[in-house]
Design an enzyme around this catalytic site. Structure first.
Site, PDB file in Angstrom:
ATOM      1  N   HIS A 158      -1.712  -9.678  14.242  1.00  0.00           N
ATOM      2  CA  HIS A 158      -0.854  -8.621  14.765  1.00  0.00           C
ATOM      3  C   HIS A 158      -0.957  -7.342  13.935  1.00  0.00           C
ATOM      4  O   HIS A 158      -0.245  -6.377  14.178  1.00  0.00           O
ATOM      5  CB  HIS A 158       0.595  -9.132  14.786  1.00  0.00           C
ATOM      6  CG  HIS A 158       1.519  -8.334  15.635  1.00  0.00           C
ATOM      7  ND1 HIS A 158       2.616  -7.679  15.123  1.00  0.00           N
ATOM      8  CD2 HIS A 158       1.508  -8.062  16.964  1.00  0.00           C
ATOM      9  CE1 HIS A 158       3.257  -7.053  16.088  1.00  0.00           C
ATOM     10  NE2 HIS A 158       2.608  -7.255  17.211  1.00  0.00           N
ATOM     11  N   LYS A 160      -2.285  -3.783  12.338  1.00  0.00           N
ATOM     12  CA  LYS A 160      -2.938  -2.550  12.807  1.00  0.00           C
ATOM     13  C   LYS A 160      -3.363  -1.785  11.557  1.00  0.00           C
ATOM     14  O   LYS A 160      -2.553  -1.132  10.905  1.00  0.00           O
ATOM     15  CB  LYS A 160      -2.005  -1.675  13.646  1.00  0.00           C
ATOM     16  CG  LYS A 160      -1.611  -2.306  14.984  1.00  0.00           C
ATOM     17  CD  LYS A 160      -0.389  -3.153  14.876  1.00  0.00           C
ATOM     18  CE  LYS A 160       0.004  -3.723  16.236  1.00  0.00           C
ATOM     19  NZ  LYS A 160       1.090  -4.712  16.123  1.00  0.00           N
ATOM     20  N   ASP A 165     -13.799   4.674   4.299  1.00  0.00           N
ATOM     21  CA  ASP A 165     -14.467   4.922   3.010  1.00  0.00           C
ATOM     22  C   ASP A 165     -13.732   4.308   1.825  1.00  0.00           C
ATOM     23  O   ASP A 165     -13.969   4.706   0.679  1.00  0.00           O
ATOM     24  CB  ASP A 165     -14.643   6.424   2.770  1.00  0.00           C
ATOM     25  CG  ASP A 165     -15.746   7.026   3.629  1.00  0.00           C
ATOM     26  OD1 ASP A 165     -16.587   6.249   4.139  1.00  0.00           O
ATOM     27  OD2 ASP A 165     -15.760   8.254   3.802  1.00  0.00           O
ATOM     28  N   HIS A 345       8.728   0.607  19.978  1.00  0.00           N
ATOM     29  CA  HIS A 345       7.770  -0.362  19.431  1.00  0.00           C
ATOM     30  C   HIS A 345       7.659  -0.260  17.913  1.00  0.00           C
ATOM     31  O   HIS A 345       6.866  -0.969  17.287  1.00  0.00           O
ATOM     32  CB  HIS A 345       6.393  -0.158  20.081  1.00  0.00           C
ATOM     33  CG  HIS A 345       5.461  -1.306  19.917  1.00  0.00           C
ATOM     34  ND1 HIS A 345       4.399  -1.300  19.035  1.00  0.00           N
ATOM     35  CD2 HIS A 345       5.430  -2.528  20.519  1.00  0.00           C
ATOM     36  CE1 HIS A 345       3.746  -2.449  19.113  1.00  0.00           C
ATOM     37  NE2 HIS A 345       4.354  -3.211  20.005  1.00  0.00           N
ATOM     38  N   LYS A 347       8.451  -0.539  13.801  1.00  0.00           N
ATOM     39  CA  LYS A 347       8.942  -1.588  12.918  1.00  0.00           C
ATOM     40  C   LYS A 347       9.137  -0.957  11.533  1.00  0.00           C
ATOM     41  O   LYS A 347       8.233  -0.969  10.694  1.00  0.00           O
ATOM     42  CB  LYS A 347       7.956  -2.747  12.813  1.00  0.00           C
ATOM     43  CG  LYS A 347       7.511  -3.339  14.168  1.00  0.00           C
ATOM     44  CD  LYS A 347       6.180  -2.814  14.574  1.00  0.00           C
ATOM     45  CE  LYS A 347       5.536  -3.530  15.731  1.00  0.00           C
ATOM     46  NZ  LYS A 347       6.292  -3.858  16.880  1.00  0.00           N
ATOM     47  N   ASP A 352      19.135   2.492   1.244  1.00  0.00           N
ATOM     48  CA  ASP A 352      19.717   3.148   0.059  1.00  0.00           C
ATOM     49  C   ASP A 352      19.037   4.439  -0.355  1.00  0.00           C
ATOM     50  O   ASP A 352      19.260   4.940  -1.460  1.00  0.00           O
ATOM     51  CB  ASP A 352      19.712   2.182  -1.140  1.00  0.00           C
ATOM     52  CG  ASP A 352      20.791   1.119  -1.020  1.00  0.00           C
ATOM     53  OD1 ASP A 352      21.659   1.238  -0.141  1.00  0.00           O
ATOM     54  OD2 ASP A 352      20.766   0.159  -1.820  1.00  0.00           O
TER      55      ASP A 352
END
Length: 427
Positions: A158, A160, A165, A345, A347, A352
Site C-alpha cells: 500500500h 506510495k 537519484d 484519502h 492519512k 501538540d
C-alpha cells in the site's frame, strides 16, 4: 538522546545542543523534549535523522507537478513504488516520462501492487518492460506468477514512494490515478454525469536530505523480499548533505513485524503522551480497541482531540464500520468532522504542535496487520505549523458531527453500522 545526520550518528554533546536549540525555538522547553524522548524510545531500527527539508504537498496536481519535475531532473536512478498505477491520462504521462528517462540512461525501477493494479492492462506494464524499465509485481494474484516467492494474496503493498537519484523522495497517500487529476478545492473540478466533481483530497511530502537514504533502503528491501531480478549497478546511495532543519524518521511496516506495526505503535504512543491537541485526518477509519481507548483517554484528560473523516467513501463497509465508533468517541469529548464535498484519502496526524506524520497508513485493521505501509514522522514546530494550517482548511470545508443529532440518527443507520462492524477486522 542521539540522532543521525548526513555523516552518521551524532555525538551526545551535539545531540544535547540540538535539543536545546529546538526547545528554544518551540517556545516550550518541555513538550518537544518529551515527544523526542518518546520517539527515540520507539523504532530503534529507524533512526531520527537531522538536516532534512520537507515540503508539504496537497492533492494530486501539486504532487504530480513536483514529482514530474524531480523525474525530469533525474540523472542516475528512479525508484517508484505504488499501490495503484492506472493506465489513464495521468498514468500515461508518468509512463512516457519514465520511458524517456530510461532511454536517456537513467535506470528506472517500478514496484506495483497486483490487487491495486487489477484494472490496469497487462500491456501497460509490458510497455514499460519493453522500454528497459525493471518492473516488479508485488504478490501477484495468480500463483503462477509468484515464482520463488511465498504466495501471500492478502498482503498488499500500500506504499506510495518515489526516490529520485537517492536524493529526493516523495511519500504519502497519493496513487497514480485519474481521481487526482484535479484538486479537492478546485472550482474547475472535472464533471461526471453532468455534475461537478472535485478531485480526491490527499496529502504527500517531498523530502530532501539524509533521511532519503532510509527511504531508498525501504524500496530496495521490498525489491529483495519480493525476489526481484538483480538491479543494474547505480549509485543508489550518494553522499547526502544537510538540506534543512527538519528531524525526520522514516517508518516502514510489513505484516512480518512480530511486535505489531511500528507506524501504528508510534501513533498510539504520541497520542498517549499528547498534552495539548491531537488532530487526525484519515481516509479509512476502522479503529481497533487500543486506538479508541487512546483517543477517548486523551480527550477525557483535557486534550483537544479532533478527527476529520470522510463524509463519503469508495467503500460502504469501511465508511459505516468507522461510523459505528462515533458514539463512544463523541461521549468522551472527541470532536468529529466529515469532509463531504470530496473523497477524503489523506492519512495525516498533527500532535501538540511538535509531532506530525504523513504517509500511506490508514486507521484500520488492514493497514495495521496486512499491508506494507510507509510513513514519515517529522518533529519540530515549523512543519507542524504547516500541518495545522492544512488541518484548519480541511476542517472549514467539513461538517461537524453534532452529538445530540447523532444520537437521533435513523434506525437504518444503526443497522448499517451494526452490519459493517461485523466485518471490520477484514476490511
Amino acid at each position: 538522546m542521539t540522532f543521525e545526520n548526513a555523516h552518521g550518528p551524532v555525538s551526545t554533546q551535539k545531540s544535547a545542543e540540538i535539543i536545546k536549540a529546538l526547545e528554544n525555538k518551540s517556545g516550550d522547553d518541555a513538550i518537544l523534549k518529551r515527544h523526542l524522548a518518546v520517539e527515540e524510545a520507539l523504532n530503534q531500527d529507524s533512526p531520527l535523522v537531522l538536516g532534512n527539508k520537507v515540503r508539504l504537498l496537497q492533492d494530486g496536481p501539486n504532487t504530480y507537478a513536483a514529482m514530474f519535475a524531480a523525474i525530469r531532473g533525474a540523472r542516475h536512478s528512479i525508484n517508484l513504488e505504488t499501490y495503484i498505477f492506472e493506465s489513464g491520462k495521468i498514468g500515461t504521462e508518468f509512463a512516457d516520462l519514465l520511458l524517456a528517462k530510461q532511454a536517456s540512461g537513467v535506470q528506472v525501477n517500478v514496484i506495483y501492487d497486483s490487487v491495486g493494479c487489477l484494472d490496469t492492462p497487462v500491456e501497460f506494464f509490458d510497455r514499460l518492460r519493453d522500454g528497459g524499465i525493471h518492473v516488479l509485481e508485488f504478490n501477484p494474484i495468480s500463483p503462477t506468477n509468484v515464482r520463488k516467492r511465498e504466495w501471500l494474496l492478502n498482503n498488499r503493498d500500500h506504499r506510495k514512494l518515489l526516490v529520485v537519484d537517492g536524493r529526493i523522495a516523495f511519500l504519502g497517500g497519493i496513487n497514480i490515478s485519474e481521481s487526482y487529476s484535479s484538486g479537492s478545492f478546485s472550482r474547475s473540478s472535472k464533471r461526471k454525469h453532468g455534475k461537478s466533481e472535485a478531485g480526491w483530497r490527499d496529502t504527500q511530502v517531498q523530502i530532501e536530505g539524509p533521511v532519503v537514504a532510509e527511504l531508498q533502503k525501504d524500496f530496495l528491501a521490498t525489491w529483495a523480499r519480493q525476489k526481484g531480478p538483480p538491479l543494474p549497478v547505480k549509485n543508489y546511495f550518494p553522499k547526502l548533505v544537510t538540506e534543512g532543519d527538519e528531524i525526520v524518521r522514516a517508518i516502514a511496516s510489513e505484516p512480518s513485524d512480530k511486535t505489531g506495526s511500528p507506524i501504528y505503535l508510534t501513533l498510539l504512543s504520541a497520542i498517549d503522551h499528547a498534552e495539548r491537541f491531537v488532530h487526525l485526518t484519515n481516509a479509512y477509519f476502522v479503529p481497533d480497541p487500543k486506538l479508541v481507548r487512546a483517543l477517548t483517554s486523551a480527550a477525557r484528560r483535557g486534550v483537544d482531540v479532533q478527527l476529520i473523516l470522510p463524509g463519503k467513501s469508495d467503500s460502504w463497509l469501511v465508511f459505516h464500520a468507522g461510523r459505528s465508533h462515533y458514539a463512544e468517541l463523541l461521549d468522551a469529548g472527541v470532536r468529529l468532522y466529515e469532509r463531504r464535498d470530496t473523497v477524503l484519502h489523506a492519512k495525516t496526524a498533527s500532535i501538540d504542535g511538535v509531532w506530525a506524520t504523513v504517509g500511506s497508513t490508514n486507521l484500520d485493521w488492514r493497514s495495521y496487520l496486512l499491508n506494507d505501509e510507509l510513513n514519515a514522522v517529522i518533529l519540530g514546530t515549523d512543519f507542524s505549523r504547516q500541518m495545522e494550517a492544512m488541518f484548519d482548511k480541511d476542517r472549514e470545508a467539513s461538517v461537524q458531527i453534532d452529538p445530540k443529532r447523532w444520537q437521533r440518527r435513523s434506525p437504518l443507520k444503526h443497522v448499517e453500522e451494526w452490519v459493517a462492524r461485523r466485518f471490520e477486522r477484514w476490511l
